[in-house]
Design an enzyme around this catalytic site. Sequence first.
Site, PDB file in Angstrom:
ATOM      1  N   ARG A  87       9.829  90.937 -74.945  1.00  0.00           N
ATOM      2  CA  ARG A  87       9.558  90.859 -76.394  1.00  0.00           C
ATOM      3  C   ARG A  87       9.096  89.470 -76.816  1.00  0.00           C
ATOM      4  O   ARG A  87       9.474  88.958 -77.872  1.00  0.00           O
ATOM      5  CB  ARG A  87      10.794  91.273 -77.222  1.00  0.00           C
ATOM      6  CG  ARG A  87      11.286  92.659 -76.953  1.00  0.00           C
ATOM      7  CD  ARG A  87      10.296  93.750 -77.337  1.00  0.00           C
ATOM      8  NE  ARG A  87      10.750  95.025 -76.822  1.00  0.00           N
ATOM      9  CZ  ARG A  87      10.293  95.562 -75.680  1.00  0.00           C
ATOM     10  NH1 ARG A  87       9.353  94.964 -74.960  1.00  0.00           N
ATOM     11  NH2 ARG A  87      10.742  96.716 -75.261  1.00  0.00           N
ATOM     12  N   SER A 136      14.758  97.613 -83.623  1.00  0.00           N
ATOM     13  CA  SER A 136      15.800  96.967 -82.808  1.00  0.00           C
ATOM     14  C   SER A 136      16.045  95.560 -83.328  1.00  0.00           C
ATOM     15  O   SER A 136      15.114  94.769 -83.451  1.00  0.00           O
ATOM     16  CB  SER A 136      15.372  96.893 -81.344  1.00  0.00           C
ATOM     17  OG  SER A 136      15.286  98.184 -80.815  1.00  0.00           O
ATOM     18  N   GLU A 206      16.023  89.874 -82.062  1.00  0.00           N
ATOM     19  CA  GLU A 206      14.661  90.293 -81.673  1.00  0.00           C
ATOM     20  C   GLU A 206      13.763  90.228 -82.910  1.00  0.00           C
ATOM     21  O   GLU A 206      12.593  89.866 -82.835  1.00  0.00           O
ATOM     22  CB  GLU A 206      14.674  91.729 -81.119  1.00  0.00           C
ATOM     23  CG  GLU A 206      13.278  92.239 -80.777  1.00  0.00           C
ATOM     24  CD  GLU A 206      13.286  93.587 -80.054  1.00  0.00           C
ATOM     25  OE1 GLU A 206      14.245  93.879 -79.315  1.00  0.00           O
ATOM     26  OE2 GLU A 206      12.322  94.339 -80.238  1.00  0.00           O
TER      27      GLU A 206
HETATM   28  C1  LIG Z   1      11.788 101.851 -86.530  1.00  0.00           C
HETATM   29  C2  LIG Z   1      11.259 100.767 -85.644  1.00  0.00           C
HETATM   30  C3  LIG Z   1      11.284 100.942 -84.270  1.00  0.00           C
HETATM   31  C4  LIG Z   1      10.788  99.934 -83.423  1.00  0.00           C
HETATM   32  N1  LIG Z   1      10.795 100.155 -82.069  1.00  0.00           N
HETATM   33  C5  LIG Z   1      10.257  99.223 -81.251  1.00  0.00           C
HETATM   34  C6  LIG Z   1      10.188  99.451 -79.831  1.00  0.00           C
HETATM   35  O1  LIG Z   1      10.609 100.473 -79.318  1.00  0.00           O
HETATM   36  N2  LIG Z   1       9.633  98.501 -79.053  1.00  0.00           N
HETATM   37  C7  LIG Z   1       9.152  97.335 -79.574  1.00  0.00           C
HETATM   38  O2  LIG Z   1       8.640  96.513 -78.804  1.00  0.00           O
HETATM   39  N3  LIG Z   1       9.224  97.083 -80.896  1.00  0.00           N
HETATM   40  C8  LIG Z   1       9.748  97.995 -81.743  1.00  0.00           C
HETATM   41  N4  LIG Z   1       9.810  97.754 -83.085  1.00  0.00           N
HETATM   42  C9  LIG Z   1       9.396  96.441 -83.587  1.00  0.00           C
HETATM   43  C10 LIG Z   1       7.918  96.368 -83.991  1.00  0.00           C
HETATM   44  O3  LIG Z   1       7.406  97.640 -84.263  1.00  0.00           O
HETATM   45  C11 LIG Z   1       7.089  95.723 -82.883  1.00  0.00           C
HETATM   46  O4  LIG Z   1       7.528  94.408 -82.616  1.00  0.00           O
HETATM   47  C12 LIG Z   1       5.607  95.691 -83.246  1.00  0.00           C
HETATM   48  O5  LIG Z   1       4.874  95.320 -82.100  1.00  0.00           O
HETATM   49  C13 LIG Z   1       5.324  94.747 -84.382  1.00  0.00           C
HETATM   50  O6  LIG Z   1       4.001  94.972 -84.796  1.00  0.00           O
HETATM   51  P1  LIG Z   1       3.542  94.701 -86.287  1.00  0.00           P
HETATM   52  O7  LIG Z   1       2.096  95.000 -86.332  1.00  0.00           O
HETATM   53  O8  LIG Z   1       4.437  95.396 -87.254  1.00  0.00           O
HETATM   54  O9  LIG Z   1       3.761  93.123 -86.363  1.00  0.00           O
HETATM   55  P2  LIG Z   1       4.607  92.259 -87.400  1.00  0.00           P
HETATM   56  O10 LIG Z   1       6.028  92.746 -87.439  1.00  0.00           O
HETATM   57  O11 LIG Z   1       3.837  92.150 -88.652  1.00  0.00           O
HETATM   58  O12 LIG Z   1       4.551  90.864 -86.648  1.00  0.00           O
HETATM   59  C14 LIG Z   1       5.316  90.640 -85.478  1.00  0.00           C
HETATM   60  C15 LIG Z   1       4.942  89.240 -84.959  1.00  0.00           C
HETATM   61  O13 LIG Z   1       3.602  89.280 -84.472  1.00  0.00           O
HETATM   62  C16 LIG Z   1       2.811  88.309 -85.134  1.00  0.00           C
HETATM   63  N5  LIG Z   1       1.471  88.893 -85.298  1.00  0.00           N
HETATM   64  C17 LIG Z   1       1.124  90.051 -85.912  1.00  0.00           C
HETATM   65  N6  LIG Z   1      -0.207  90.244 -85.832  1.00  0.00           N
HETATM   66  C18 LIG Z   1      -0.707  89.176 -85.156  1.00  0.00           C
HETATM   67  C19 LIG Z   1      -2.027  88.786 -84.751  1.00  0.00           C
HETATM   68  N7  LIG Z   1      -3.103  89.521 -85.026  1.00  0.00           N
HETATM   69  N8  LIG Z   1      -2.160  87.619 -84.068  1.00  0.00           N
HETATM   70  C20 LIG Z   1      -1.078  86.843 -83.781  1.00  0.00           C
HETATM   71  N9  LIG Z   1       0.190  87.153 -84.133  1.00  0.00           N
HETATM   72  C21 LIG Z   1       0.362  88.312 -84.807  1.00  0.00           C
HETATM   73  C22 LIG Z   1       3.518  88.052 -86.475  1.00  0.00           C
HETATM   74  O14 LIG Z   1       3.197  86.776 -86.975  1.00  0.00           O
HETATM   75  C23 LIG Z   1       4.970  88.151 -86.051  1.00  0.00           C
HETATM   76  O15 LIG Z   1       5.397  86.953 -85.441  1.00  0.00           O
HETATM   77  C24 LIG Z   1      10.289  98.731 -83.960  1.00  0.00           C
HETATM   78  C25 LIG Z   1      10.260  98.556 -85.350  1.00  0.00           C
HETATM   79  C26 LIG Z   1      10.730  99.560 -86.183  1.00  0.00           C
HETATM   80  C27 LIG Z   1      10.663  99.342 -87.666  1.00  0.00           C
END
Ligand SMILES: Cc1cc2nc3c(=O)[nH]c(=O)nc-3n(C[C@H](O)[C@H](O)[C@H](O)COP(=O)(O)OP(=O)(O)OC[C@H]3O[C@@H](n4cnc5c(N)ncnc54)[C@H](O)[C@@H]3O)c2cc1C
Length: 213
Positions: A87, A136, A206
Site C-alpha cells: 500500500r 481498510s 493505511e
Molecule cells: C469501501 C472501500 C474499500 C476499499 N478497499 C480497498 C482494497 O481492497 N484495496 C486497496 O488497496 N484499497 C482499498 N480501498 C482504499 C482506496 O480505494 C484505494 O487506496 C484507492 O486506490 C484510492 O484511489 P482514489 O482514486 O480514491 O485515491 P485517493 O483516495 O483520492 O488518493 C489516495 C492517494 O493517492 C494520491 N493520488 C491520487 N491520484 C493521484 C495521481 N493522479 N497522481 C499522484 N497521486 C495521486 C492522493 O494524493 C492520495 O495520497 C478501499 C476504500 C474504500 C472506501
Amino acid sequence: NAVTVEGTRVHAGTAVPDVKVARAAADASIAGLSFFRGVPGAIGGALRMNAGAYGGETKDVLVYATGVARDGDLVTYTNEEMGFSYRHSGVPDDVIFTSALFEGKAGDRAVIAAEMDKITESREATQPIKSRTGGSTFKNPPGHKAWQLIDAAGCRGLVVGGAQVSELHCNFLLNLGAATAKDIETLGETVREKVQATSGVVLEWEIKRIGIQ
Ligand SMILES: Cc1cc2nc3c(=O)[nH]c(=O)nc-3n(C[C@H](O)[C@H](O)[C@H](O)COP(=O)(O)OP(=O)(O)OC[C@H]3O[C@@H](n4cnc5c(N)ncnc54)[C@H](O)[C@@H]3O)c2cc1C
C-alpha cells in the site's frame, strides 16, 4: 480518461476508475487485472497506494507509469522505479501520475468474468461498502490481519461520537451520519492503543490523514 487495449496490455489515464480497467481487461480476455474490480477509486490513487485486493496488487501488473513532476517535467517510472511496497509507492509525493500501462496474461473471458463476479459478491458479503467509510483503516502488520487484532482487542462495534468500528468488518471505520474528523481519528487512535495493549502490535494507518505532522 481513456482506456485502450493492445494484446495483453491495457493503457489507462489516471482518472479512469479501477473497475473500468478491470472490465476492459476482461472484455479483451486479459487475466490478472480482475483484482481492480474490488478497489474503489481511480488509477492515480491505485498507483500511489499500490492498491490491491484478492491476491493481486498494482505492482504485479504495472509496466510503467507516466506523470508530471513539480517543476513541470514529464516523468516515466518503470515498475521497479515506482518503489512499490505494501500500500505504498516510493515516488516523490509531488509527482502527479497521468497514465499507466498494465500487462496481464491471455485468459478466458468467461473465467475472468466469473472471477470478477465472485469478487463483487465477496465484497458485498464481508465489507460495509454501502456505508460511509474510507475502507481498510490500518495496514495488515506482517504476519497478522488487522481486523483480527482489532476484534481480539474487543473493538468490534466500538463507538466514539458519530464514528463506529464496523460490526461487519472491524478494520473499517464508519461515519454513522454526523461523525467529525476528530471522532474518526479518536476512534482509530483508541483502536490502536487497545490493539497494542492486548497484542503488542502497533497498527499503522493505511488511510492517509491530512494535516498530521
Ligand atoms: C469501501 C472501500 C474499500 C476499499 N478497499 C480497498 C482494497 O481492497 N484495496 C486497496 O488497496 N484499497 C482499498 N480501498 C482504499 C482506496 O480505494 C484505494 O487506496 C484507492 O486506490 C484510492 O484511489 P482514489 O482514486 O480514491 O485515491 P485517493 O483516495 O483520492 O488518493 C489516495 C492517494 O493517492 C494520491 N493520488 C491520487 N491520484 C493521484 C495521481 N493522479 N497522481 C499522484 N497521486 C495521486 C492522493 O494524493 C492520495 O495520497 C478501499 C476504500 C474504500 C472506501
